[in-house]
Design a protein around this motif. Structure first.
Motif, mmCIF file in Angstrom:
data_model
loop_
_atom_site.group_PDB
_atom_site.id
_atom_site.type_symbol
_atom_site.label_atom_id
_atom_site.label_comp_id
_atom_site.label_asym_id
_atom_site.label_seq_id
_atom_site.Cartn_x
_atom_site.Cartn_y
_atom_site.Cartn_z
ATOM 1 N N VAL A 1 0.867 -1.185 0.000
ATOM 2 C CA VAL A 1 0.000 0.000 0.000
ATOM 3 C C VAL A 1 0.902 1.234 0.000
ATOM 4 N N PRO A 2 0.794 2.072 -1.048
ATOM 5 C CA PRO A 2 1.726 3.209 -1.135
ATOM 6 C C PRO A 2 1.354 4.329 -0.164
ATOM 7 N N LEU A 3 2.378 5.024 0.300
ATOM 8 C CA LEU A 3 2.156 6.255 1.050
ATOM 9 C C LEU A 3 2.166 7.398 0.048
ATOM 10 N N HIS A 4 1.508 8.491 0.368
ATOM 11 C CA HIS A 4 1.643 9.680 -0.470
ATOM 12 C C HIS A 4 3.092 10.171 -0.336
ATOM 13 N N LYS A 5 3.625 10.738 -1.416
ATOM 14 C CA LYS A 5 5.055 11.088 -1.384
ATOM 15 C C LYS A 5 5.394 12.043 -0.233
ATOM 16 N N HIS A 6 4.461 12.898 0.144
ATOM 17 C CA HIS A 6 4.727 13.796 1.278
ATOM 18 C C HIS A 6 4.881 13.020 2.577
ATOM 19 N N ARG A 7 3.997 12.040 2.750
ATOM 20 C CA ARG A 7 4.015 11.220 3.966
ATOM 21 C C ARG A 7 5.298 10.373 4.005
ATOM 22 N N GLN A 8 5.658 9.871 2.823
ATOM 23 C CA GLN A 8 6.861 9.044 2.725
ATOM 24 C C GLN A 8 8.113 9.853 3.078
ATOM 25 N N GLN A 9 8.133 11.100 2.587
ATOM 26 C CA GLN A 9 9.267 11.979 2.898
ATOM 27 C C GLN A 9 9.332 12.260 4.393
ATOM 28 N N GLU A 10 8.164 12.495 4.959
ATOM 29 C CA GLU A 10 8.088 12.830 6.379
ATOM 30 C C GLU A 10 8.566 11.662 7.243
ATOM 31 N N ARG A 11 8.126 10.467 6.864
ATOM 32 C CA ARG A 11 8.440 9.301 7.686
ATOM 33 C C ARG A 11 9.784 8.659 7.336
ATOM 34 N N GLY A 12 10.206 8.850 6.091
ATOM 35 C CA GLY A 12 11.498 8.299 5.687
ATOM 36 C C GLY A 12 11.407 6.914 5.076
ATOM 37 N N TYR A 13 10.370 6.190 5.390
ATOM 38 C CA TYR A 13 10.204 4.879 4.769
ATOM 39 C C TYR A 13 8.740 4.458 4.834
ATOM 40 N N ASN A 14 8.397 3.480 3.998
ATOM 41 C CA ASN A 14 7.036 2.955 3.970
ATOM 42 C C ASN A 14 7.053 1.572 4.622
ATOM 43 N N GLN A 15 6.412 1.459 5.761
ATOM 44 C CA GLN A 15 6.490 0.204 6.523
ATOM 45 C C GLN A 15 5.840 -0.972 5.776
ATOM 46 N N SER A 16 4.862 -0.682 4.925
ATOM 47 C CA SER A 16 4.245 -1.765 4.138
ATOM 48 C C SER A 16 5.219 -2.271 3.076
ATOM 49 N N LEU A 17 6.005 -1.340 2.537
ATOM 50 C CA LEU A 17 7.022 -1.727 1.556
ATOM 51 C C LEU A 17 8.140 -2.555 2.202
ATOM 52 N N GLU A 18 8.541 -2.165 3.416
ATOM 53 C CA GLU A 18 9.565 -2.942 4.146
ATOM 54 C C GLU A 18 9.109 -4.391 4.308
ATOM 55 N N PHE A 19 7.878 -4.528 4.744
ATOM 56 C CA PHE A 19 7.294 -5.844 4.986
ATOM 57 C C PHE A 19 7.171 -6.626 3.674
ATOM 58 N N ALA A 20 6.685 -5.959 2.634
ATOM 59 C CA ALA A 20 6.525 -6.600 1.323
ATOM 60 C C ALA A 20 7.873 -7.043 0.760
ATOM 61 N N SER A 21 8.908 -6.222 0.937
ATOM 62 C CA SER A 21 10.230 -6.566 0.404
ATOM 63 C C SER A 21 10.762 -7.830 1.067
ATOM 64 N N CYS A 22 10.577 -7.945 2.380
ATOM 65 C CA CYS A 22 11.023 -9.150 3.089
ATOM 66 C C CYS A 22 10.251 -10.370 2.603
ATOM 67 N N LEU A 23 8.941 -10.206 2.431
ATOM 68 C CA LEU A 23 8.126 -11.319 1.927
ATOM 69 C C LEU A 23 8.566 -11.718 0.526
ATOM 70 N N GLY A 24 8.794 -10.716 -0.311
ATOM 71 C CA GLY A 24 9.215 -10.959 -1.686
ATOM 72 C C GLY A 24 10.527 -11.732 -1.744
ATOM 73 N N ASN A 25 11.474 -11.342 -0.887
ATOM 74 C CA ASN A 25 12.769 -12.032 -0.827
ATOM 75 C C ASN A 25 12.606 -13.478 -0.397
ATOM 76 N N LEU A 26 11.795 -13.676 0.635
ATOM 77 C CA LEU A 26 11.617 -15.026 1.179
ATOM 78 C C LEU A 26 10.907 -15.952 0.200
ATOM 79 N N LEU A 27 9.900 -15.416 -0.479
ATOM 80 C CA LEU A 27 9.044 -16.263 -1.313
ATOM 81 C C LEU A 27 9.385 -16.190 -2.798
#
Ligand SMILES: [Zn+2]
Ligand SMILES: [Zn+2]
Length: 222
Positions: free
Chosen positions: A113-139
């Motif tokens: 689920v994407p964050l709006h680019k402003h939110r992404q800049q504010e937070r520094g990372y997208n936690q859903s993307l972090e989780f998805a990347s780990c899943l993608g690597n594993l599977l």
């Protein structure tokens, strides 16, 4: 830092018992979901059949897989993951979920689920993307971050009253191209009303996807 969000190397996140894992096996029993749930949206369903809400308004996604309910003590893990940027937690969540999926057919792509680019800049990372990347690597599944964009910076869903949340996500997302994949999984950190993932699932189905599922770390129970 909140005392509940303590995290010590070599100690269980919850009870501080000595362990080489993030949380000990004993504590895992307290928060990992093993109760019967609605197969479509992962709300509690004592029969394990689709819940009343899904029967009344069938979502655009077929199935939801979550690791735990968003309640004590698991919610503290999510808070640590979200606000204290703990990438090692994403790996732990992904391992557990991958194990749970076991013999399921795998999708062609994962869409965090994407964050709006402003939110992404504010937070520094997208936690859903972090989780998805780990899943993608594993599977061994491609993580696609180019297809779906959040075009409206909707207010944080968690700060809105339940009633306004549903309309809030309408038109908030846009797909960049059509006929993207046959089977995709939307990856989110926490599913609340389900309206965000359902909006994205709607767009994916409309663009030609045959099946859309949802994988998340946790789910609130309403
Ligand atoms: Zn423990
Ligand atoms: Zn349901």
């Amino acid at each position: 830092m909140d005392a509940n969000l303590r995290y010590l190397q070599g100690a269980c996140f919850f009870c501080l018992a000595k362990t080489n894992k993030t949380w000990c096996d004993h504590c895992e029993h307290d928060f990992i979901l093993d109760r019967p749930q609605c197969p479509i949206c992962a709300r509690k369903s004592s029969s394990g059949n689709p819940c009343g809400s899904c029967l009344k308004h069938q979502p655009f996604f077929t199935k939801t897989e979550v690791l735990f309910n968003y309640q004590y003590p698991g919610n503290h893990l999510i808070k640590a993951f979200k606000f204290n940027s703990r990438p090692e937690l994403a790996k732990n969540f992904a391992k557990k979920l991958a194990h749970k999926l076991n013999a399921e057919p795998l999708p062609n792509a994962l869409i965090p689920v994407p964050l709006h680019k402003h939110r992404q800049q504010e937070r520094g990372y997208n936690q859903s993307l972090e989780f998805a990347s780990c899943l993608g690597n594993l599977l061994g599944i491609t993580v696609n971050t180019s297809l779906c964009r959040r075009i409206i910076d909707t207010e944080r869903q968690s700060s809105l009253p339940m009633k306004t949340r549903k309309n809030n996500v309408k038109d908030a997302f846009k797909l960049r191209y059509t006929k993207p994949f046959d089977y995709v999984v939307i990856v989110d950190d926490v599913v609340t009303t389900g309206s965000t993932v359902n909006e994205i699932a709607y767009l994916l189905k409309k663009s030609g996807c045959r099946r859309v599922d949802v994988w998340a770390i946790a789910r609130t129970q309403f």
